[in-house]
Scaffold this motif. Structure first.
Motif, PDB file in Angstrom:
ATOM      1  N   THR A  46       2.777  -9.055   0.273  1.00  0.00           N
ATOM      2  CA  THR A  46       3.157  -8.184   1.372  1.00  0.00           C
ATOM      3  C   THR A  46       4.480  -7.463   1.115  1.00  0.00           C
ATOM      4  O   THR A  46       4.566  -6.257   1.311  1.00  0.00           O
ATOM      5  CB  THR A  46       3.229  -8.975   2.687  1.00  0.00           C
ATOM      6  N   GLU A  47       5.514  -8.147   0.674  1.00  0.00           N
ATOM      7  CA  GLU A  47       6.806  -7.501   0.463  1.00  0.00           C
ATOM      8  C   GLU A  47       6.742  -6.510  -0.695  1.00  0.00           C
ATOM      9  O   GLU A  47       7.318  -5.428  -0.630  1.00  0.00           O
ATOM     10  CB  GLU A  47       7.903  -8.539   0.222  1.00  0.00           C
ATOM     11  N   THR A  48       6.032  -6.854  -1.742  1.00  0.00           N
ATOM     12  CA  THR A  48       5.882  -5.943  -2.880  1.00  0.00           C
ATOM     13  C   THR A  48       5.163  -4.676  -2.445  1.00  0.00           C
ATOM     14  O   THR A  48       5.591  -3.566  -2.760  1.00  0.00           O
ATOM     15  CB  THR A  48       5.087  -6.627  -4.011  1.00  0.00           C
ATOM     16  N   VAL A  49       4.091  -4.849  -1.698  1.00  0.00           N
ATOM     17  CA  VAL A  49       3.327  -3.696  -1.208  1.00  0.00           C
ATOM     18  C   VAL A  49       4.175  -2.872  -0.258  1.00  0.00           C
ATOM     19  O   VAL A  49       4.180  -1.645  -0.306  1.00  0.00           O
ATOM     20  CB  VAL A  49       2.020  -4.165  -0.535  1.00  0.00           C
ATOM     21  N   ARG A  50       4.928  -3.526   0.606  1.00  0.00           N
ATOM     22  CA  ARG A  50       5.790  -2.817   1.550  1.00  0.00           C
ATOM     23  C   ARG A  50       6.793  -1.950   0.802  1.00  0.00           C
ATOM     24  O   ARG A  50       7.014  -0.794   1.167  1.00  0.00           O
ATOM     25  CB  ARG A  50       6.509  -3.835   2.433  1.00  0.00           C
TER      26      ARG A  50
ATOM     27  N   ALA B  46      -2.676  -5.937  -0.145  1.00  0.00           N
ATOM     28  CA  ALA B  46      -1.867  -6.834   0.674  1.00  0.00           C
ATOM     29  C   ALA B  46      -2.716  -7.686   1.599  1.00  0.00           C
ATOM     30  O   ALA B  46      -2.246  -8.695   2.104  1.00  0.00           O
ATOM     31  CB  ALA B  46      -0.880  -6.029   1.506  1.00  0.00           C
ATOM     32  N   GLY B  47      -3.949  -7.301   1.842  1.00  0.00           N
ATOM     33  CA  GLY B  47      -4.810  -7.930   2.840  1.00  0.00           C
ATOM     34  C   GLY B  47      -4.818  -9.444   2.862  1.00  0.00           C
ATOM     35  O   GLY B  47      -5.586 -10.065   2.155  1.00  0.00           O
TER      36      GLY B  47
ATOM     37  N   ARG C  30     -11.272  -7.162   5.559  1.00  0.00           N
ATOM     38  CA  ARG C  30      -9.882  -7.422   5.175  1.00  0.00           C
ATOM     39  C   ARG C  30      -9.117  -6.167   4.769  1.00  0.00           C
ATOM     40  O   ARG C  30      -8.026  -5.929   5.277  1.00  0.00           O
ATOM     41  CB  ARG C  30      -9.824  -8.451   4.054  1.00  0.00           C
ATOM     42  N   PRO C  31      -9.651  -5.332   3.864  1.00  0.00           N
ATOM     43  CA  PRO C  31      -8.899  -4.111   3.514  1.00  0.00           C
ATOM     44  C   PRO C  31      -8.702  -3.189   4.713  1.00  0.00           C
ATOM     45  O   PRO C  31      -7.648  -2.572   4.863  1.00  0.00           O
ATOM     46  CB  PRO C  31      -9.764  -3.440   2.454  1.00  0.00           C
ATOM     47  N   LEU C  32      -9.698  -3.118   5.574  1.00  0.00           N
ATOM     48  CA  LEU C  32      -9.579  -2.275   6.756  1.00  0.00           C
ATOM     49  C   LEU C  32      -8.487  -2.796   7.682  1.00  0.00           C
ATOM     50  O   LEU C  32      -7.678  -2.022   8.190  1.00  0.00           O
ATOM     51  CB  LEU C  32     -10.918  -2.208   7.495  1.00  0.00           C
ATOM     52  N   LEU C  33      -8.444  -4.090   7.894  1.00  0.00           N
ATOM     53  CA  LEU C  33      -7.406  -4.669   8.740  1.00  0.00           C
ATOM     54  C   LEU C  33      -6.018  -4.450   8.147  1.00  0.00           C
ATOM     55  O   LEU C  33      -5.068  -4.160   8.865  1.00  0.00           O
ATOM     56  CB  LEU C  33      -7.661  -6.163   8.949  1.00  0.00           C
ATOM     57  N   ALA C  34      -5.914  -4.574   6.846  1.00  0.00           N
ATOM     58  CA  ALA C  34      -4.626  -4.341   6.195  1.00  0.00           C
ATOM     59  C   ALA C  34      -4.184  -2.891   6.369  1.00  0.00           C
ATOM     60  O   ALA C  34      -3.019  -2.618   6.650  1.00  0.00           O
ATOM     61  CB  ALA C  34      -4.712  -4.697   4.721  1.00  0.00           C
ATOM     62  N   LEU C  35      -5.121  -1.966   6.210  1.00  0.00           N
ATOM     63  CA  LEU C  35      -4.788  -0.556   6.383  1.00  0.00           C
ATOM     64  C   LEU C  35      -4.391  -0.266   7.824  1.00  0.00           C
ATOM     65  O   LEU C  35      -3.442   0.468   8.083  1.00  0.00           O
ATOM     66  CB  LEU C  35      -5.962   0.331   5.968  1.00  0.00           C
ATOM     67  N   LEU C  36      -5.104  -0.851   8.774  1.00  0.00           N
ATOM     68  CA  LEU C  36      -4.767  -0.654  10.179  1.00  0.00           C
ATOM     69  C   LEU C  36      -3.381  -1.210  10.494  1.00  0.00           C
ATOM     70  O   LEU C  36      -2.642  -0.635  11.279  1.00  0.00           O
ATOM     71  CB  LEU C  36      -5.819  -1.296  11.078  1.00  0.00           C
TER      72      LEU C  36
END
Length: 101
Positions: A63-67, A56-57, A8-14
């Motif tokens: 997601t919006e906060t992280v963005r 964000a994963g 999950r963290p890897l997919l979020a980073l990608l």
């Protein structure tokens, strides 16, 4: 279960890094050259950026906060890297932000 937690963290980073031309990366200059490329790579590997990607994963509420956090953090990290490399003078004004999606 362990694999899923690690993926999950890897997919979020990608997902964050995959938008190198737009999204949160739109305010990071896409300048040519090895120093600029090294700085963009350094940003992608920065623990703060990776932590936000992991945060964000899969959680749409974050997601919006992280963005918003990444829109501020990425250009700052890029500028710091370019100043350390001697490409940008420390007192030089910041470039204007671009519209992002």
């Amino acid at each position: 279960m362990t694999i899923r937690r690690n993926v999950r963290p890897l997919l979020a980073l990608l997902a964050v890094a995959g938008c190198a031309e737009g999204g949160v990366w739109a305010n990071v200059p896409n300048e040519p050259g090895p120093v600029a490329a090294a700085c963009r790579q350094e940003i992608a590997n920065d623990p703060r950026v990776r932590g936000l990607g992991a945060e964000a994963g899969g959680n749409a509420a974050n997601t919006e906060t992280v963005r918003q956090q990444l829109l501020v953090l990425l250009p700052q990290l890029y500028r710091q890297c370019m100043v350390r490399a001697g490409v940008i003078a420390p007192g030089q004004p910041l470039p204007t932000s671009r519209d992002t999606f």
